[in-house]
Motif scaffolding. Structure first.
Motif, short mmCIF file in Angstrom:
data_model
loop_
_atom_site.label_atom_id
_atom_site.label_comp_id
_atom_site.label_asym_id
_atom_site.label_seq_id
_atom_site.Cartn_x
_atom_site.Cartn_y
_atom_site.Cartn_z
N GLY A 62 0.81 -1.21 0.00
CA GLY A 62 0.00 0.00 0.00
C GLY A 62 0.84 1.26 0.00
N THR A 63 0.20 2.38 0.32
CA THR A 63 0.87 3.67 0.24
C THR A 63 2.04 3.80 1.21
N SER A 64 2.01 3.08 2.32
CA SER A 64 3.09 3.19 3.30
C SER A 64 4.34 2.42 2.88
N ALA A 65 4.27 1.71 1.74
CA ALA A 65 5.39 0.92 1.28
C ALA A 65 6.28 1.67 0.29
N ARG A 66 5.95 2.92 -0.01
CA ARG A 66 6.73 3.69 -0.98
C ARG A 66 6.77 5.16 -0.56
N PRO A 67 7.73 5.91 -1.07
CA PRO A 67 7.78 7.33 -0.72
C PRO A 67 6.47 8.02 -1.05
N PRO A 68 6.07 8.99 -0.24
CA PRO A 68 4.77 9.64 -0.46
C PRO A 68 4.71 10.48 -1.73
N TYR A 69 5.87 10.92 -2.23
CA TYR A 69 5.92 11.72 -3.45
C TYR A 69 7.00 11.14 -4.36
N GLY A 70 6.67 10.94 -5.61
CA GLY A 70 7.66 10.47 -6.57
C GLY A 70 8.20 9.10 -6.22
N ARG A 71 9.49 8.91 -6.50
CA ARG A 71 10.11 7.60 -6.27
C ARG A 71 11.30 7.67 -5.33
N GLY A 72 11.58 8.86 -4.78
CA GLY A 72 12.77 8.99 -3.96
C GLY A 72 12.52 9.73 -2.66
N SER A 73 13.61 9.95 -1.93
CA SER A 73 13.53 10.61 -0.63
C SER A 73 14.92 11.11 -0.24
N LEU A 74 14.99 11.72 0.93
CA LEU A 74 16.27 12.14 1.50
C LEU A 74 16.70 11.09 2.52
N GLY A 75 17.75 10.35 2.21
CA GLY A 75 18.28 9.37 3.14
C GLY A 75 19.22 10.02 4.13
N ILE A 76 19.05 9.71 5.41
CA ILE A 76 19.88 10.29 6.47
C ILE A 76 20.48 9.17 7.31
N GLU A 77 21.77 9.29 7.59
CA GLU A 77 22.45 8.35 8.48
C GLU A 77 23.39 9.13 9.40
N VAL A 78 23.22 8.96 10.70
CA VAL A 78 24.15 9.55 11.67
C VAL A 78 24.52 8.50 12.71
N ALA A 79 25.76 8.57 13.18
CA ALA A 79 26.24 7.66 14.22
C ALA A 79 26.26 8.38 15.56
N ASP A 80 26.22 7.61 16.62
CA ASP A 80 26.16 8.20 17.96
C ASP A 80 27.50 8.22 18.68
N ASP A 81 28.52 7.54 18.13
CA ASP A 81 29.80 7.44 18.84
C ASP A 81 30.93 7.30 17.84
N SER A 82 31.17 8.37 17.08
CA SER A 82 32.14 8.24 15.98
C SER A 82 33.09 9.43 15.85
N THR A 83 33.07 10.36 16.80
CA THR A 83 33.99 11.49 16.76
C THR A 83 34.73 11.59 18.09
N THR A 84 35.76 12.46 18.11
CA THR A 84 36.52 12.69 19.35
C THR A 84 35.97 13.87 20.13
N LEU A 85 34.84 14.39 19.69
CA LEU A 85 34.23 15.55 20.35
C LEU A 85 33.35 15.10 21.51
N SER A 86 32.85 16.07 22.24
CA SER A 86 31.92 15.77 23.33
C SER A 86 30.64 16.56 23.11
N PRO A 87 29.50 15.87 22.87
CA PRO A 87 29.36 14.42 22.75
C PRO A 87 29.98 13.89 21.46
N PRO A 88 30.22 12.58 21.38
CA PRO A 88 30.91 12.01 20.21
C PRO A 88 30.00 11.75 19.01
N SER A 89 28.74 12.10 19.12
CA SER A 89 27.77 11.80 18.06
C SER A 89 27.90 12.75 16.87
N GLU A 90 27.35 12.32 15.73
CA GLU A 90 27.40 13.09 14.49
C GLU A 90 26.17 14.00 14.36
#
Length: 280
Positions: free
Chosen positions: A91-119
């Motif tokens: 159904g509609t929840s199985a595909r992007p609501p508009y067109g065929r694409g989207s903005l993919g986002i990925e961030v890690a929570d412990d990958s930098t030397t900063l405080s906090p170490p998250s991205e």
């Protein structure tokens, strides 16, 4: 009214006429003046009314992308196909609501030397909304692809944000703050959500001195109505610097966003650029 795509890869509504031959065939000065007045009036209001710039006077420019100065670590914010599914979802929840694409986002929570170490990452537009009235914002929100794993990483409200860098104009010394919307939990996981309305769900806060002055901080959360009242009761006229969808710095999150709505326009994230739909 049926939604319709703007011409080309416009980052915001393109109000220009492209290769107009009107003047070539002797349009009167009155028509030119009226057209200029309408563009000026439309541009006075915030989202969806911005006019994209052009490189050659004809081709609209897509001004959306990763805001580098607001990026920490090595996160991902990229235009992509899908996601489709997850498996077994139909159904509609199985595909992007508009067109065929989207903005993919990925961030890690412990990958930098900063405080906090998250991205942290912001994918946004630093051009087309500059100087617009924040108080002109009436409709805002997006659709999200939330996974069960993201809920495991940080709980049901481990979600991406909408951020507006603004000039608060609260007083003569306060000239910068970031306005952040934190969504409520997505009503579904491992599938595309319905539209999540930022004017009625989740909460808002302001960073820095503006948050303290208005009483709208991350600790003292505001509704959308209370946020606007915090400015109007002080006769402040905040203006927008940038608009972005982002994530961090807190928990790991891997998902997608589509259909960013700003007033009467929806920004459709597609693999070949950000397209603008006029939707009332």
């Amino acid at each position: 009214m049926k939604a319709r795509y703007a011409v080309g890869r416009s980052a915001a509504k393109w109000s220009g006429t492209g290769r107009s031959t009107t003047r070539r065939f002797g349009a009167g000065r009155w028509s030119v003046l009226v057209g200029a007045l309408l563009v000026a009036l439309v541009s006075a209001f915030l989202p969806g009314s911005a006019v994209a710039g052009t490189d050659d006077g004809r081709t609209p420019v897509d001004h959306w992308g990763v805001i580098t100065r607001n990026t920490i670590g090595s996160p991902v914010a990229a235009l992509r196909n899908g996601p489709y599914g997850s498996f077994g979802v139909a159904g509609t929840s199985a595909r992007p609501p508009y067109g065929r694409g989207s903005l993919g986002i990925e961030v890690a929570d412990d990958s930098t030397t900063l405080s906090p170490p998250s991205e942290k990452v912001d994918f946004g537009n630093e051009v087309d909304f500059y100087g617009k009235s924040l108080l002109g914002l009436r409709r805002v929100g997006f659709h999200v692809f939330q996974s069960g794993e993201n809920v495991t990483y940080g709980g049901p409200t481990n979600m991406p944000n909408i951020r507006f860098e603004i000039d608060p104009n609260v007083n003569s010394t306060d000239d910068y703050s970031t306005l952040v919307w934190v969504p409520a939990a997505s009503p579904v996981t491992n599938a595309w959500s319905p539209f999540i309305d930022a004017t009625t769900t989740g909460y808002w806060y302001l960073t820095g001195a503006t948050g303290t002055t208005t009483g709208c901080t991350q600790a003292a959360r505001c509704t959308f109505a209370a946020l606007k009242a915090a400015f109007t009761t002080r006769n402040a006229r905040p203006t927008v610097l940038t608009v972005a969808v982002g994530k961090g710095r807190d928990f790991m999150w891997i998902g997608a966003v589509d259909g960013l709505r700003l007033n009467d326009y929806v920004y459709d994230f597609e693999p070949d650029g950000v397209k603008t739909l006029h939707k009332r």
